[in-house]
Design a protein around this motif. Structure first.
Motif, PDB file in Angstrom:
ATOM      1  N   ILE A   1       0.832  -1.207   0.000  1.00  0.00           N
ATOM      2  CA  ILE A   1       0.000   0.000   0.000  1.00  0.00           C
ATOM      3  C   ILE A   1       0.863   1.252   0.000  1.00  0.00           C
ATOM      4  N   ASP A   2       1.898   1.245   0.839  1.00  0.00           N
ATOM      5  CA  ASP A   2       2.739   2.421   1.027  1.00  0.00           C
ATOM      6  C   ASP A   2       4.162   1.966   1.338  1.00  0.00           C
ATOM      7  N   LYS A   3       5.066   2.175   0.409  1.00  0.00           N
ATOM      8  CA  LYS A   3       6.450   1.709   0.576  1.00  0.00           C
ATOM      9  C   LYS A   3       7.215   2.491   1.650  1.00  0.00           C
ATOM     10  N   THR A   4       6.721   3.665   2.022  1.00  0.00           N
ATOM     11  CA  THR A   4       7.417   4.469   3.025  1.00  0.00           C
ATOM     12  C   THR A   4       6.963   4.172   4.449  1.00  0.00           C
ATOM     13  N   VAL A   5       5.988   3.285   4.597  1.00  0.00           N
ATOM     14  CA  VAL A   5       5.469   2.978   5.924  1.00  0.00           C
ATOM     15  C   VAL A   5       6.558   2.346   6.788  1.00  0.00           C
ATOM     16  N   GLU A   6       6.569   2.714   8.059  1.00  0.00           N
ATOM     17  CA  GLU A   6       7.509   2.129   9.011  1.00  0.00           C
ATOM     18  C   GLU A   6       6.734   1.118   9.850  1.00  0.00           C
ATOM     19  N   CYS A   7       7.035  -0.163   9.674  1.00  0.00           N
ATOM     20  CA  CYS A   7       6.337  -1.228  10.411  1.00  0.00           C
ATOM     21  C   CYS A   7       7.196  -1.706  11.574  1.00  0.00           C
ATOM     22  N   ILE A   8       6.567  -1.801  12.724  1.00  0.00           N
ATOM     23  CA  ILE A   8       7.225  -2.303  13.920  1.00  0.00           C
ATOM     24  C   ILE A   8       6.431  -3.522  14.365  1.00  0.00           C
ATOM     25  N   GLN A   9       7.135  -4.578  14.717  1.00  0.00           N
ATOM     26  CA  GLN A   9       6.475  -5.812  15.111  1.00  0.00           C
ATOM     27  C   GLN A   9       6.737  -6.112  16.585  1.00  0.00           C
ATOM     28  N   CYS A  10       5.676  -6.418  17.299  1.00  0.00           N
ATOM     29  CA  CYS A  10       5.775  -6.865  18.688  1.00  0.00           C
ATOM     30  C   CYS A  10       4.976  -8.154  18.805  1.00  0.00           C
ATOM     31  N   LYS A  11       5.465  -9.060  19.632  1.00  0.00           N
ATOM     32  CA  LYS A  11       4.829 -10.370  19.738  1.00  0.00           C
ATOM     33  C   LYS A  11       3.841 -10.489  20.891  1.00  0.00           C
ATOM     34  N   ASN A  12       3.857  -9.528  21.820  1.00  0.00           N
ATOM     35  CA  ASN A  12       2.946  -9.594  22.962  1.00  0.00           C
ATOM     36  C   ASN A  12       2.825  -8.208  23.585  1.00  0.00           C
ATOM     37  N   LEU A  13       2.006  -8.137  24.604  1.00  0.00           N
ATOM     38  CA  LEU A  13       1.758  -6.849  25.259  1.00  0.00           C
ATOM     39  C   LEU A  13       3.001  -6.318  25.956  1.00  0.00           C
ATOM     40  N   THR A  14       3.805  -7.195  26.541  1.00  0.00           N
ATOM     41  CA  THR A  14       5.025  -6.754  27.235  1.00  0.00           C
ATOM     42  C   THR A  14       5.972  -6.055  26.266  1.00  0.00           C
ATOM     43  N   GLU A  15       6.237  -6.659  25.107  1.00  0.00           N
ATOM     44  CA  GLU A  15       7.087  -6.022  24.080  1.00  0.00           C
ATOM     45  C   GLU A  15       6.473  -4.711  23.615  1.00  0.00           C
ATOM     46  N   THR A  16       5.169  -4.718  23.469  1.00  0.00           N
ATOM     47  CA  THR A  16       4.460  -3.521  22.994  1.00  0.00           C
ATOM     48  C   THR A  16       4.628  -2.361  23.969  1.00  0.00           C
ATOM     49  N   LEU A  17       4.407  -2.633  25.240  1.00  0.00           N
ATOM     50  CA  LEU A  17       4.522  -1.567  26.242  1.00  0.00           C
ATOM     51  C   LEU A  17       5.944  -1.021  26.319  1.00  0.00           C
ATOM     52  N   GLU A  18       6.918  -1.888  26.141  1.00  0.00           N
ATOM     53  CA  GLU A  18       8.316  -1.439  26.121  1.00  0.00           C
ATOM     54  C   GLU A  18       8.571  -0.522  24.928  1.00  0.00           C
ATOM     55  N   TYR A  19       8.078  -0.910  23.759  1.00  0.00           N
ATOM     56  CA  TYR A  19       8.226  -0.087  22.553  1.00  0.00           C
ATOM     57  C   TYR A  19       7.535   1.274  22.741  1.00  0.00           C
ATOM     58  N   LEU A  20       6.349   1.244  23.333  1.00  0.00           N
ATOM     59  CA  LEU A  20       5.552   2.469  23.469  1.00  0.00           C
ATOM     60  C   LEU A  20       6.120   3.460  24.481  1.00  0.00           C
ATOM     61  N   LEU A  21       7.101   3.058  25.247  1.00  0.00           N
ATOM     62  CA  LEU A  21       7.747   3.999  26.161  1.00  0.00           C
ATOM     63  C   LEU A  21       8.378   5.162  25.403  1.00  0.00           C
ATOM     64  N   HIS A  22       8.843   4.905  24.172  1.00  0.00           N
ATOM     65  CA  HIS A  22       9.570   5.919  23.413  1.00  0.00           C
ATOM     66  C   HIS A  22       8.970   6.234  22.043  1.00  0.00           C
ATOM     67  N   HIS A  23       7.858   5.600  21.708  1.00  0.00           N
ATOM     68  CA  HIS A  23       7.286   5.774  20.368  1.00  0.00           C
ATOM     69  C   HIS A  23       5.761   5.879  20.440  1.00  0.00           C
ATOM     70  N   VAL A  24       5.209   6.571  19.450  1.00  0.00           N
ATOM     71  CA  VAL A  24       3.758   6.668  19.310  1.00  0.00           C
ATOM     72  C   VAL A  24       3.415   6.342  17.851  1.00  0.00           C
ATOM     73  N   PRO A  25       2.884   5.163  17.617  1.00  0.00           N
ATOM     74  CA  PRO A  25       2.518   4.804  16.239  1.00  0.00           C
ATOM     75  C   PRO A  25       1.219   5.476  15.806  1.00  0.00           C
ATOM     76  N   ASP A  26       1.058   5.607  14.494  1.00  0.00           N
ATOM     77  CA  ASP A  26      -0.171   6.168  13.942  1.00  0.00           C
ATOM     78  C   ASP A  26      -1.285   5.125  13.955  1.00  0.00           C
ATOM     79  N   TYR A  27      -0.908   3.885  13.659  1.00  0.00           N
ATOM     80  CA  TYR A  27      -1.842   2.767  13.631  1.00  0.00           C
ATOM     81  C   TYR A  27      -1.275   1.627  14.456  1.00  0.00           C
ATOM     82  N   ILE A  28      -2.169   0.911  15.134  1.00  0.00           N
ATOM     83  CA  ILE A  28      -1.783  -0.282  15.873  1.00  0.00           C
ATOM     84  C   ILE A  28      -2.752  -1.387  15.467  1.00  0.00           C
ATOM     85  N   PHE A  29      -2.209  -2.453  14.895  1.00  0.00           N
ATOM     86  CA  PHE A  29      -3.006  -3.612  14.523  1.00  0.00           C
ATOM     87  C   PHE A  29      -2.756  -4.704  15.559  1.00  0.00           C
ATOM     88  N   ILE A  30      -3.827  -5.198  16.161  1.00  0.00           N
ATOM     89  CA  ILE A  30      -3.717  -6.217  17.201  1.00  0.00           C
ATOM     90  C   ILE A  30      -4.442  -7.478  16.758  1.00  0.00           C
TER      91      ILE A  30
END
Length: 175
Positions: free
Chosen positions: A73-102
């Motif tokens: 859809i968009d080649k410039t999109v930055e995709c970040i992958q997390c496998k569970n809520l713990t990884e997600t919360l750690e990532y979110l300490l320093h980042h704010v994504p535009d979209y979150i797919f769960i």
């Protein structure tokens, strides 16, 4: 979403036969030149907006498929992958994504539990959270929407259908 603005003051020398617009495409940078009546072509201002998309799923194959569909859809999109809520919360300490797919079906916390916890994080109030699964019941859809989901989508079995479905969700509010 990161917004980058580039303005280049230097003219580009081009051949006399140049008539159409040309585009230099670099990762996350787009420079567009517009033809004029001379051998010089001033650079046009282009605003590049990189969408950050967080994918939360415990299945690596699903993550890779989702990322491939998003990049279609968009080649410039930055995709970040997390496998569970713990990884997600750690990532979110320093980042704010535009979209979150769960993904709904995960071993520790299901998608609704994850959605509920993410919606309690103040800095995610503008993030669009989408719950997805192989099966979305009307009850699951209603509960997700009540918890603050932007949308619920059923994962299609074919990648071209997934691309189409993701395009509908992401381009509903085109940046």
């Amino acid at each position: 979403m990161k917004k980058s603005i580039f303005l280049v003051h230097e003219p580009i020398t081009i051949s006399e036969g140049f008539v159409t617009t040309f585009l230099f495409n670099f990762p996350f940078l787009f420079f567009q030149a517009l033809p004029v009546n001379s051998l010089f072509c001033p650079i046009k201002l282009i605003i590049v907006m990189t969408r950050k998309i967080l994918l939360i799923d415990d299945d690596e194959d699903e993550l890779d498929l989702f990322e491939a569909a998003l990049r279609a859809i968009d080649k410039t999109v930055e995709c970040i992958q997390c496998k569970n809520l713990t990884e997600t919360l750690e990532y979110l300490l320093h980042h704010v994504p535009d979209y979150i797919f769960i993904n709904f079906n995960m071993p520790k916390e299901n998608g609704l539990e994850c959605l509920s916890q993410l919606r309690q994080i103040k800095k995610l109030e503008n993030s669009r959270i989408i719950l997805y699964s192989n099966h979305i019941s009307e009850e699951m859809n209603q509960e997700a929407m009540a918890l603050g989901a932007y949308a619920c989508i059923k994962k299609p079995s074919m990648i071209n259908l997934l691309v189409k479905k993701l395009k509908e969700v992401i381009n509903d509010h085109h940046f």
